[in-house]
Design a protein around this motif. Structure first.
Motif, short mmCIF file in Angstrom:
data_model
loop_
_atom_site.label_atom_id
_atom_site.label_comp_id
_atom_site.label_asym_id
_atom_site.label_seq_id
_atom_site.Cartn_x
_atom_site.Cartn_y
_atom_site.Cartn_z
N ASP A 43 0.84 -1.32 0.10
CA ASP A 43 -0.09 0.16 -0.05
C ASP A 43 0.84 1.25 0.02
N ARG A 44 2.03 1.17 0.64
CA ARG A 44 2.89 2.38 0.72
C ARG A 44 3.81 2.38 -0.50
N THR A 45 4.10 1.18 -1.20
CA THR A 45 5.25 1.34 -2.08
C THR A 45 4.66 0.99 -3.57
N HIS A 46 3.47 0.26 -3.57
CA HIS A 46 3.06 -0.38 -4.74
C HIS A 46 4.23 -0.87 -5.75
N SER A 47 5.19 -1.72 -4.82
CA SER A 47 5.99 -2.34 -5.63
C SER A 47 6.25 -3.68 -5.13
N ALA A 48 6.35 -4.65 -6.43
CA ALA A 48 6.45 -5.83 -6.45
C ALA A 48 7.78 -6.47 -5.53
N LEU A 49 8.87 -5.66 -6.03
CA LEU A 49 10.28 -5.80 -5.53
C LEU A 49 10.12 -5.56 -3.86
N ALA A 50 9.70 -4.49 -3.53
CA ALA A 50 9.42 -4.12 -2.13
C ALA A 50 8.90 -5.22 -1.39
N LEU A 51 7.94 -6.06 -1.95
CA LEU A 51 7.40 -7.17 -1.20
C LEU A 51 8.31 -8.24 -1.06
N GLY A 52 9.37 -8.58 -2.16
CA GLY A 52 10.32 -9.49 -2.09
C GLY A 52 11.22 -9.20 -1.26
N LEU A 53 11.48 -7.89 -1.05
CA LEU A 53 12.57 -7.60 -0.05
C LEU A 53 12.48 -7.78 1.37
N VAL A 54 11.18 -7.72 1.63
CA VAL A 54 10.56 -8.29 3.14
C VAL A 54 10.97 -9.72 3.34
N GLY A 55 10.65 -10.40 1.98
CA GLY A 55 10.90 -11.96 2.57
C GLY A 55 12.64 -12.24 2.51
N GLY A 360 12.14 -17.53 -1.57
CA GLY A 360 11.48 -17.63 -2.74
C GLY A 360 10.60 -16.39 -2.91
N GLU A 361 10.27 -16.00 -1.83
CA GLU A 361 9.38 -14.56 -1.86
C GLU A 361 10.20 -13.44 -2.49
N PHE A 362 11.46 -13.51 -2.34
CA PHE A 362 12.20 -12.47 -2.93
C PHE A 362 12.29 -12.72 -4.54
N GLU A 363 12.76 -13.78 -4.81
CA GLU A 363 12.74 -14.55 -6.30
C GLU A 363 11.63 -14.14 -6.77
N SER A 364 10.15 -14.64 -6.44
CA SER A 364 8.91 -14.13 -7.00
C SER A 364 8.78 -12.58 -7.26
N GLY A 365 9.19 -11.80 -6.27
CA GLY A 365 8.84 -10.62 -6.24
C GLY A 365 9.93 -9.99 -7.25
N ALA A 366 10.96 -10.38 -7.37
CA ALA A 366 12.12 -9.91 -8.35
C ALA A 366 11.63 -10.28 -9.72
N ALA A 368 8.75 -10.91 -10.73
CA ALA A 368 7.53 -10.40 -11.16
C ALA A 368 7.77 -8.86 -11.71
N ALA A 369 8.67 -8.24 -10.76
CA ALA A 369 9.07 -7.00 -11.20
C ALA A 369 9.58 -6.60 -12.68
N LEU A 370 10.16 -8.01 -13.13
CA LEU A 370 10.86 -7.99 -14.47
C LEU A 370 9.96 -8.39 -15.51
N ILE A 371 9.00 -9.51 -15.49
CA ILE A 371 8.19 -10.00 -16.45
C ILE A 371 6.65 -9.88 -15.96
#
Length: 410
Positions: A43-55, A360-366, A368-371
């Motif tokens: 909600d604060r970042t609107h970023s898939a990569l940010a979600l991955g970075l939490v993982g 795995g969350e980071f891999e998925s988020g990264a 997803a940010a690419l493709i």
């Protein structure tokens, strides 16, 4: 020999009941917190990569501390380790509560608190895995593993749903509820009477620190089971992207996100209850490979779905299949490891689990940010199916493993 009548016998033990309840409450708190954390970050970042970075922030401590955490679990009272760790996670929940109460706060404190959670869990997980075999009789152990998993998975059903509903009242409510549950879990573990100490005090040497890795490498069945689960969930883990699916693909909001996060646990808890009452008596290895392949297929279906019912159904199947893999891996690792080494072996196992989940969350988020989110999930599911086929050729002893628990203790 495993007794068919022993499916629920573990619950006759007072200590196991305390352990079982603490597992449920800590799992409930973790899932509630994860829902709030994921939605707050996106909600604060609107970023898939940010979600991955939490993982990634939650996983890195487990990797960095792996050799130390296992050694600690084999030297000190495992009950106290677990209780202290859940108290520290409660402290992190308090920090997230304060962040949620400050809308203008930057995102980096969330990552710092995720590191604290990851650090505490990196000590708690080996101690938890090492403590469980000492709470029940050996003939009831396979069922105890399934019951233990059912406690965690049942909380994984309730937690996301509760978290989604609580988030409607504001993020601070979510983290306050998690805080209370973590504190109660710490208290229950502290009340367990037996099983806390390892069989011997291990002198700290480089050889003793590496003993868990050496033990696993020397046993192809255990190595194959752990690594298969690692790469399957690493590639097929779509849970990090559920906030994106809830908000942008299925458009179901935070309550829908809670339902999506609960769906895998619905399948997992149903399977764990079945396995508790009916432990695998034969063809355990082949069953594990079949479950991992179906896990990948269910991931692909979820990735392509734009229908909420189909998405929930595929996640239920995914969770049931993952439970089979968890059950086989955990039973093999804990039943075939001497008690004096269980902490160190469990620490290595926990790194693999953390890699498959948080990394795995980071891999998925990264990815997803690419493709994009949908292609990332589909590619991951196909990769999981490929890994299952490849591992069947690389680890034939695991494929042909029949019984999980031998009559002879480790």
């Amino acid at each position: 020999m495993i007794r068919n009548a022993s499916g629920w016998a573990a619950l006759h033990s007072r200590d196991f009941r305390y352990f079982f309840t603490a597992r449920f409450l800590s799992g409930l708190a973790m899932q509630i917190q994860n829902v709030g954390l994921g939605w707050l970050v996106y909600d604060r970042t609107h970023s898939a990569l940010a979600l991955g970075l939490v993982g990634l922030a939650a996983f890195l401590p487990a990797l960095a501390l792996a050799l130390v955490t296992g050694h600690v679990a084999d030297r000190f009272d495992r009950r106290r380790i677990i209780s202290l760790c859940w108290a520290l996670v409660a402290l992190a929940s308090l920090g997230l509560l304060l962040v949620a109460l400050t809308p203008a706060s930057p995102v980096w404190p969330i990552y710092a608190l995720a590191v604290l959670v990851g650090s505490a869990r990196s000590f708690a997980n080996p101690a938890t895995q090492a403590l469980l075999p000492n709470l029940v009789a050996r003939e009831d152990f396979a069922s105890a593993v399934a019951l233990n998993a059912s406690a965690w998975q049942t909380s994984s059903i309730a937690g996301p749903a509760v978290g989604g509903v609580l988030y409607a009242f504001g993020a601070p409510v979510v983290f306050a509820a998690a805080l209370a549950s973590f504190l109660l879990s710490a208290l229950l573990v502290a009340l367990i009477r037996r099983g806390g100490h390892a069989g011997s005090r291990v002198k700290t040497t480089l050889e003793s620190l590496l003993a868990g890795i050496v033990f696993i490498r020397a046993r192809p069945v255990i190595l194959g089971a752990i690594s298969l689960d690692l790469f399957a969930v690493l590639l097929g883990g779509a849970t990090a992207l559920l906030p994106i699916y809830a908000r942008d693909v299925l458009m179901v909001g935070p309550v829908g996100l809670g339902a999506l996060r609960s769906a895998p646990a619905v399948g997992a808890v149903a399977m764990s209850v079945w396995l508790a009452a009916h432990p695998l008596q034969k063809r355990a290895g082949r069953t594990m490979f079949q479950a991992v392949g179906l896990f990948g297929l269910a991931t692909v279906i979820f990735g392509l779905s734009t229908n909420l019912v189909l998405s929930l159904g595929s996640l239920v199947v995914l969770g049931a299949c993952d439970m089979v893999s968890v059950y086989v891996r955990q039973t093999l690792v804990q039943a075939e490891t001497p008690d004096s080494m269980r902490g160190r072996v469990a620490a290595v196992n926990s790194v693999f689990i953390g890699a498959s989940n948080e990394l795995g969350e980071f891999e998925s988020g990264a990815l997803a940010a690419l493709i994009g989110a949908v292609p990332a999930v589909v590619v991951g599911g196909l990769g999981t199916m490929l890994v299952a086929a490849l591992w069947a050729r690389l680890f034939p002893p695991l494929l042909h493993r029949d019984r999980l628990v031998s009559d002879k203790p480790a």
